[in-house]
Write a protein that holds these residues in place. Structure first.
Motif, mmCIF file in Angstrom:
data_model
loop_
_atom_site.group_PDB
_atom_site.id
_atom_site.type_symbol
_atom_site.label_atom_id
_atom_site.label_comp_id
_atom_site.label_asym_id
_atom_site.label_seq_id
_atom_site.Cartn_x
_atom_site.Cartn_y
_atom_site.Cartn_z
ATOM 1 N N LEU A 66 33.054 47.748 -0.825
ATOM 2 C CA LEU A 66 34.387 46.702 -0.656
ATOM 3 C C LEU A 66 34.027 45.415 0.145
ATOM 4 O O LEU A 66 33.361 45.455 1.173
ATOM 5 N N ARG A 67 34.409 44.179 -0.471
ATOM 6 C CA ARG A 67 34.025 43.059 0.289
ATOM 7 C C ARG A 67 35.315 42.748 1.082
ATOM 8 O O ARG A 67 36.466 43.196 0.895
ATOM 9 N N SER A 68 35.238 41.698 2.048
ATOM 10 C CA SER A 68 36.381 41.321 2.850
ATOM 11 C C SER A 68 37.096 40.169 2.235
ATOM 12 O O SER A 68 38.256 40.036 2.793
ATOM 13 N N LEU A 69 36.930 39.612 1.147
ATOM 14 C CA LEU A 69 37.614 38.539 0.435
ATOM 15 C C LEU A 69 37.566 38.617 -0.918
ATOM 16 O O LEU A 69 36.594 38.703 -1.496
ATOM 17 N N ASP A 77 35.048 31.170 -3.103
ATOM 18 C CA ASP A 77 34.179 31.612 -3.908
ATOM 19 C C ASP A 77 32.811 31.819 -3.347
ATOM 20 O O ASP A 77 32.064 32.850 -3.657
ATOM 21 N N ALA A 78 32.145 31.298 -2.392
ATOM 22 C CA ALA A 78 31.047 31.434 -1.596
ATOM 23 C C ALA A 78 31.063 32.495 -0.739
ATOM 24 O O ALA A 78 29.980 33.148 -0.540
ATOM 25 N N HIS A 79 32.312 32.841 0.067
ATOM 26 C CA HIS A 79 32.313 33.931 1.046
ATOM 27 C C HIS A 79 32.704 35.026 0.316
ATOM 28 O O HIS A 79 32.787 36.219 1.006
ATOM 29 N N LEU A 89 40.023 31.254 6.840
ATOM 30 C CA LEU A 89 40.083 32.687 6.340
ATOM 31 C C LEU A 89 38.614 33.161 5.697
ATOM 32 O O LEU A 89 38.159 34.216 6.092
ATOM 33 N N ALA A 90 38.299 32.277 4.891
ATOM 34 C CA ALA A 90 36.986 32.485 4.220
ATOM 35 C C ALA A 90 35.640 32.774 5.132
ATOM 36 O O ALA A 90 35.098 33.663 4.810
ATOM 37 N N GLU A 91 35.582 31.744 6.097
ATOM 38 C CA GLU A 91 34.561 32.046 7.104
ATOM 39 C C GLU A 91 34.618 33.253 7.846
ATOM 40 O O GLU A 91 33.789 33.632 8.227
ATOM 41 N N GLN A 92 35.905 33.528 8.351
ATOM 42 C CA GLN A 92 36.163 34.439 9.199
ATOM 43 C C GLN A 92 36.027 35.812 8.302
ATOM 44 O O GLN A 92 35.622 36.844 9.197
ATOM 45 N N SER A 93 35.781 35.846 7.061
ATOM 46 C CA SER A 93 35.825 37.166 6.138
ATOM 47 C C SER A 93 34.364 37.735 6.381
ATOM 48 O O SER A 93 34.078 38.858 6.366
ATOM 49 N N GLN A 94 33.495 37.019 6.760
ATOM 50 C CA GLN A 94 32.006 37.328 6.676
ATOM 51 C C GLN A 94 31.825 38.198 7.909
ATOM 52 O O GLN A 94 32.211 37.976 9.029
ATOM 53 N N GLY A 95 31.366 39.324 7.424
ATOM 54 C CA GLY A 95 31.019 40.547 8.379
ATOM 55 C C GLY A 95 32.498 41.111 9.125
ATOM 56 O O GLY A 95 32.322 42.033 10.283
#
Length: 353
Positions: free
Chosen positions: A16-19, A133-135, A100-106
């Motif tokens: 499962l990914r975060s975004l 799309d990137a994250h 939100l996209a940046e915060q989803s990492q990890g």
């Protein structure tokens, strides 16, 4: 990461990914994709869910960011379900989505699911969509085209333990089913589910399908254009009847047909002047499905045939506006039928590619 809808279940099984971002104009398929993601999230402990529907320029994005950064009070993990029906988050929303996209990492405690309508090319190159799309995982959900609809119906029947008879009769059954539900995938799903209630698992005859499936097809003038240029005479007749029954404006249908005829004439003239076909198509802004249809039709379309069609389009323009034209029907829809079928029959003579 961009995925096709069919690849989503396998990706969720791998981890499962975060975004996740879903975009497209097919409500049934988007709903099913979102349900699949939410079910996987619940299985991974994301039991608390917050839904945000973005409406208007004054939407409170601060509340979304606060929810994304807050620890859940009742569960270890949460799901933020963000829906943007307009596809335009605005300046504040663009910044919030990038954050939100940046915060989803990890971030394993919060899963963000963003649902959007079909997006144009410019929007998909914007900073906020590029960040999503990137994250995360991006899934573009395209409509089921008429050519692939019978196979889609067969797949759905198979999933509930049913199938049509083999051979030509089975293909005739699927084509009949597709004709009844074209352009209305949600209703198609309902009609398929109804067959599971009416008949046990196993083989379905044409008579069983014919008696059960309602005529819930919905058409639009753009699909009519594709059917005409594809030389699908019977489908064109069916679509014109459907558009008239749905109350579509005859003027709009005529405009679409006339634009196709004028574009064919302009491209043909450009070719006669020495322009290569690909260049002529680009200059007339013909691309996608229509580009392939034009490429198939134009080599066999004579200047005389185009002149007749152009004259017919001019005549029908007056008829749908209430004028009478000698040797033409006085009813606008009958005149449209004559024009559309004339073009479709010419296009049907072109070789298949």
């Amino acid at each position: 990461m961009q995925l096709a809808p069919a690849q989503l279940p396998q990706q969720l099984q791998r981890g499962l990914r975060s975004l996740y971002t879903l975009h497209g104009d097919e409500p049934l398929l988007q709903q099913e994709a979102a349900d699949t993601i939410r079910a996987a999230a619940r299985a991974q402990g994301h039991t608390e869910r917050s839904v945000f529907t973005v409406q208007g320029a004054h939407f409170d994005w601060a509340g979304v960011l606060a929810a994304g950064g807050a620890m859940s009070l009742f569960a270890d993990k949460q799901l933020l379900d963000i829906r943007i029906p307009s596809g335009k988050p605005g300046k504040d929303g663009s910044a919030a989505l990038q954050q939100l996209a940046e915060q989803s990492q990890g971030n394993d405690s919060t899963l963000v699911l963003v649902s959007l309508p079909r997006l144009d090319r410019t929007t998909k190159t914007g900073a906020w969509f590029a960040a999503l799309d990137a994250h995360g995982v991006t899934v573009q959900i395209d409509p089921i085209e008429r050519a692939t609809l019978p196979a889609w119906i067969a797949q759905r029947l198979k999933a509930q333990g049913q199938q049509v008879t083999g051979g030509e009769e089975g293909q005739r059954t699927l084509q009949f089913f597709a004709d009844r539900v074209e352009g209305n995938l949600l209703a198609a799903h309902q009609e398929i589910s109804k067959l599971a209630l009416l008949h046990p698992p196993g083989e379905l005859s044409f008579e069983q399908v014919e008696s059960a499936v309602l005529n819930v097809a919905r058409y639009d003038v753009f699909k009519l254009s594709e059917a005409v240029l594809g030389g699908q005479v019977l489908r064109v007749q069916r679509m014109l009847d459907g558009l008239q029954a749905e109350g579509e404006a005859a003027v709009l249908v005529h405009y679409t047909l006339a634009e196709d005829i004028r574009a064919l004439k302009r491209v043909k003239d450009a070719m006669a002047a020495g322009r290569p076909l690909p260049m002529a198509l680009r200059e007339q802004r013909v691309w996608g499905i229509k580009e392939r249809l034009f490429e198939r039709v134009l080599p066999r379309l004579s200047p005389a045939a185009l002149a007749r069609l152009l004259h017919g389009a001019h005549a029908v323009d007056g008829i749908v506006k209430g004028l009478k034209v000698p040797d033409w029907p006085t009813d606008g829809w009958q005149a449209l039928q004559r024009l559309a079928l004339a073009l479709a029959r010419v296009c049907a003579q072109a070789p298949a590619r």
